[in-house]
Design a protein around this motif. Structure first.
Motif, PDB file in Angstrom:
ATOM      1  N   GLY A  26       0.785  -1.226   0.000  1.00 32.05           N
ATOM      2  CA  GLY A  26       0.000   0.000   0.000  1.00 32.05           C
ATOM      3  C   GLY A  26       0.815   1.273   0.000  1.00 32.05           C
ATOM      4  O   GLY A  26       0.268   2.360   0.211  1.00 32.05           O
ATOM      5  N   GLY A 192       3.065  -6.544   2.567  1.00 34.81           N
ATOM      6  CA  GLY A 192       1.649  -6.727   2.256  1.00 34.81           C
ATOM      7  C   GLY A 192       1.463  -7.713   1.123  1.00 34.81           C
ATOM      8  O   GLY A 192       2.428  -8.289   0.610  1.00 34.81           O
ATOM      9  N   ARG A 281      -9.706  -0.863  -0.929  1.00 34.08           N
ATOM     10  CA  ARG A 281      -8.310  -1.277  -0.770  1.00 34.08           C
ATOM     11  C   ARG A 281      -7.462  -0.725  -1.913  1.00 34.08           C
ATOM     12  O   ARG A 281      -6.353  -0.234  -1.701  1.00 34.08           O
ATOM     13  CB  ARG A 281      -8.228  -2.803  -0.740  1.00 34.08           C
ATOM     14  CG  ARG A 281      -6.891  -3.314  -0.227  1.00 34.08           C
ATOM     15  CD  ARG A 281      -6.824  -4.824  -0.202  1.00 34.08           C
ATOM     16  NE  ARG A 281      -5.716  -5.273   0.616  1.00 34.08           N
ATOM     17  CZ  ARG A 281      -5.092  -6.429   0.436  1.00 34.08           C
ATOM     18  NH1 ARG A 281      -5.483  -7.256  -0.510  1.00 34.08           N
ATOM     19  NH2 ARG A 281      -4.091  -6.766   1.215  1.00 34.08           N
ATOM     20  N   ALA A 285      -4.440   2.144  -1.777  1.00 35.58           N
ATOM     21  CA  ALA A 285      -3.123   1.682  -2.219  1.00 35.58           C
ATOM     22  C   ALA A 285      -2.610   2.464  -3.426  1.00 35.58           C
ATOM     23  O   ALA A 285      -1.421   2.814  -3.488  1.00 35.58           O
ATOM     24  CB  ALA A 285      -3.182   0.193  -2.548  1.00 35.58           C
ATOM     25  N   ASN A 291      -2.479   0.013   3.307  1.00 40.82           N
ATOM     26  CA  ASN A 291      -3.063  -1.277   2.950  1.00 40.82           C
ATOM     27  C   ASN A 291      -4.277  -1.549   3.843  1.00 40.82           C
ATOM     28  O   ASN A 291      -4.136  -1.844   5.030  1.00 40.82           O
ATOM     29  CB  ASN A 291      -2.005  -2.371   3.122  1.00 40.82           C
ATOM     30  CG  ASN A 291      -2.523  -3.749   2.752  1.00 40.82           C
ATOM     31  OD1 ASN A 291      -3.588  -3.890   2.149  1.00 40.82           O
ATOM     32  ND2 ASN A 291      -1.768  -4.774   3.107  1.00 40.82           N
TER      33      ASN A 291
END
Length: 351
Positions: A26, A192, A281, A285, A291
């Motif tokens: 992210g 992530g 999301r 990002a 994230n």
């Protein structure tokens, strides 16, 4: 510096695809400026944030914004034009240095700039259109003068036609106390699992094909929403917000949260923000804001966790706005930032 070019497949400028990497956690990393994170944010949103702060406190906060941006842009230029590139650029002459900086500004979505006159050590005159933010640009112009002339700078601006005539000349030395307080606090992001499909030619995230980089006009526009974006140094945005909080006191957090909440409700819209966790999301990002690992929305409550959240107050404010926008209920927000950089947000409906 070469003329600006873009990928023939997706339209992303070479400068972006070769010097920036969208990470799986992210964040957006600067490859030519190690340790710096980037933030892509709506121009109307960042200007609205500054305007809302000034309305709430009844005074200008431009001094802090300008100095924070000057410091960040100067650090960026010194990192970007380092080593062999620094020697090469300085051998080209002042006009080419300023033109190279102007082209970097166009790539970042700061506007279109024409260098009108340069007098070594005395002044630089510039005409600019599509300026993304007056206080932020003043900081950028001062940093360009600092970098090239090795002198402190001041900026005056005058409206002309559809743009501004700007003059940069020697000014007072920066406030050392303020400048020292605006030092970024670097973080170490968690890993992530965000996946990006990428352009086969340049490697940029495929979703950026929908961002219209107009290098002639110096703008970046989201092709779906029509909203203009610009790239900022996320660490310095954090530093500016910290300094504003120190000066303005306890009410500052509420000012930021409410400004972001109102921006979501007034500009972003329920259809866009109602896309659920998968959409949100990607929303965070692609902007480099973190994230989103957990997101639950009910009729009377929103709970979310964002890893690597930056700037945390802005991220929390967006989630605050999403709750009120989608439930059409007034909410009360509670948030906490863990040592590891996890932002936990809960918004509950006010009975």
């Amino acid at each position: 510096m070469k003329e600006l070019k873009a990928c023939p497949e997706c339209g992303v400028p070479d400068e972006v695809s070769q010097s920036t990497r969208w990470e799986s956690n992210g964040t957006i990393a600067g490859l030519r400026t190690p340790g710096q994170r980037s933030l892509y944010f709506e121009v109307a949103g960042i200007n609205g944030l500054f305007e809302n702060i000034e309305k709430q406190v009844g005074q200008s906060v431009n001094r802090i914004i300008i100095e924070g941006k000057r410091k960040n842009t100067l650090e960026y230029l010194e990192d970007y034009f380092s080593g062999v590139m620094a020697a090469m650029v300085r051998s080209l002459g002042r006009r080419r240095i300023y033109m190279a900086i102007a082209r970097l500004g166009a790539v970042a979505g700061y506007g279109n700039f024409e260098i009108l006159e340069i007098k070594r050590g005395e002044h630089v005159r510039v005409y600019g259109r599509n300026i993304y933010s007056i206080p932020l640009l003043k900081g950028d112009l001062m940093a360009a003068f600092n970098f090239t002339e090795r002198l402190p700078a001041s900026v005056t601006m005058q409206e002309k036609e559809d743009g501004y005539l700007m003059k940069i000349e020697p000014g007072e030395k920066p406030d050392e106390d303020l400048s020292s307080r605006l030092e970024p606090v670097l973080s170490h992001p968690k890993p992530g699992d965000i996946h990006y499909d990428t352009c086969a030619l340049c490697g940029a995230p495929a979703e950026l094909k929908n961002w219209l980089f107009d290098l002639g006009e110096g703008t970046i526009t989201n092709g779906t929403t029509g909203r203009r974006l610009a790239s900022l140094g996320i660490d310095q945005v954090d530093a500016v917000l910290r300094e504003l909080q120190a000066e303005l006191g306890e009410d500052f957090e509420n000012i930021i949260l409410q400004a972001q909440r109102d921006y979501v409700k007034d500009v972003l819209g329920a259809e866009e923000m109602g896309g659920g966790k998968p959409y949100l999301r990607r929303f965070f990002a692609l902007r480099g804001m973190g994230n989103l690992v957990s997101y639950e929305l009910g009729d009377d409550r929103l709970r979310a966790v964002v890893e690597n959240a930056r700037p945390p107050l802005m991220v929390a404010g967006i989630l605050y706005g999403i709750f009120e926008l989608l439930t059409e209920r007034a909410g009360e927000i509670d948030y906490s930032l863990r040592d590891g950089g996890d932002l936990e947000v809960e918004v509950a409906a006010i009975p």
